[in-house]
Design an enzyme around this catalytic site. Sequence first.
Site, PDB file in Angstrom:
ATOM      1  N   ASP A  12      60.520 107.570  51.394  1.00 61.43           N
ATOM      2  CA  ASP A  12      61.000 108.691  51.746  1.00 61.43           C
ATOM      3  C   ASP A  12      60.759 109.877  50.647  1.00 61.43           C
ATOM      4  O   ASP A  12      61.481 110.496  50.070  1.00 61.43           O
ATOM      5  CB  ASP A  12      62.658 108.762  51.674  1.00 61.43           C
ATOM      6  CG  ASP A  12      63.079 108.289  52.823  1.00 61.43           C
ATOM      7  OD1 ASP A  12      62.369 107.490  53.877  1.00 61.43           O
ATOM      8  OD2 ASP A  12      64.120 108.010  53.383  1.00 61.43           O
ATOM      9  N   LYS A 110      62.553 106.749  60.481  1.00 66.81           N
ATOM     10  CA  LYS A 110      63.687 106.343  60.723  1.00 66.81           C
ATOM     11  C   LYS A 110      64.952 107.228  60.566  1.00 66.81           C
ATOM     12  O   LYS A 110      64.702 108.623  60.077  1.00 66.81           O
ATOM     13  CB  LYS A 110      64.144 105.111  59.856  1.00 66.81           C
ATOM     14  CG  LYS A 110      63.975 106.083  58.404  1.00 66.81           C
ATOM     15  CD  LYS A 110      64.208 104.968  57.091  1.00 66.81           C
ATOM     16  CE  LYS A 110      64.174 105.615  55.910  1.00 66.81           C
ATOM     17  NZ  LYS A 110      65.139 106.495  55.517  1.00 66.81           N
ATOM     18  N   CYS A 155      68.513 105.042  50.254  1.00 64.26           N
ATOM     19  CA  CYS A 155      67.404 104.388  51.133  1.00 64.26           C
ATOM     20  C   CYS A 155      66.660 103.050  50.462  1.00 64.26           C
ATOM     21  O   CYS A 155      66.334 102.190  51.199  1.00 64.26           O
ATOM     22  CB  CYS A 155      66.303 105.295  51.771  1.00 64.26           C
ATOM     23  SG  CYS A 155      67.311 106.332  52.857  1.00 64.26           S
TER      24      CYS A 155
HETATM   25  C1  VGL Z   1      68.302 109.455  52.140  1.00 69.49           C
HETATM   26  C2  VGL Z   1      70.661 110.327  52.307  1.00 69.49           C
HETATM   27  C3  VGL Z   1      70.179 110.770  53.540  1.00 69.49           C
HETATM   28  C4  VGL Z   1      67.443 108.765  51.351  1.00 69.49           C
HETATM   29  C5  VGL Z   1      68.289 109.510  53.232  1.00 69.49           C
HETATM   30  O1  VGL Z   1      66.214 108.579  51.388  1.00 69.49           O
HETATM   31  O2  VGL Z   1      67.875 108.000  50.530  1.00 69.49           O
HETATM   32  N1  VGL Z   1      69.656 109.697  51.628  1.00 69.49           N
HETATM   33  N2  VGL Z   1      69.178 110.594  54.079  1.00 69.49           N
END
Ligand code: VGL
Length: 201
Positions: A12, A110, A155
């Site tokens: 991410d 995802k 994540c």
């Molecule tokens: C994430 C919060 C919401 C992350 C993703 O990548 O850690 N955190 N969506």
Amino acid sequence: MRPADEAILVIDVQNDFCPGGALAVTGGNEIVAPINALVSEYPVRVFTQDWHPTGHLSFASEHPGLEPYSVTEMPYGPQVLWPDHCVIGSDGAAFHKALSTQPADLIIRKGFRREIDSYSAFFENDHQTPTGLEGYLRNRGVKKIVMVGLATDFCVNFSAVDAANLGFEVTVIESLCRAIDLDGSLDTARSGMIEAGVTLA
Ligand code: VGL
Ligand code: ZN
């Protein structure tokens, strides 16, 4: 080059999780250049992208009266409510522009079902619905996974614990991760990862 059974999972590294983004993680941009350098050492390279439809139920905006960063109960358990982020096709959902994505063998998305969030790259937040990543890695003969990216306590944490529980040997390189750290969530995540047998490097 690292041995053939080792993979790197880059989690991410997207605009919304970097300074200026909707769910900015402090220092998120600092890890980009060193991640680029590390990726080239691994024979198996997987990147993830948080990828939500508009109106995703992890967005506080879908829960009138509830604030971002509060927690609500979903059918699959407690869920933190976030600012709208990583909306499919938006600039916020794009990878950081300095991240070299050309070396990626696989990009896994995802969180694309409105009703369920997915922190982990392996299972959605019901801890049951697979993303398919486990099968991909096993088919490629992967035994060890190094993880880097955003955010350490969400994540990265969920991906690392799931991978360890699936029997992979997991190392999280903390210096190449950054955390959101909501109410001590980083400490909780670190203990949970250690308990699951993840190596914090
Ligand atoms: C994430 C919060 C919401 C992350 C993703 O990548 O850690 N955190 N969506
Ligand atoms: Zn998300």
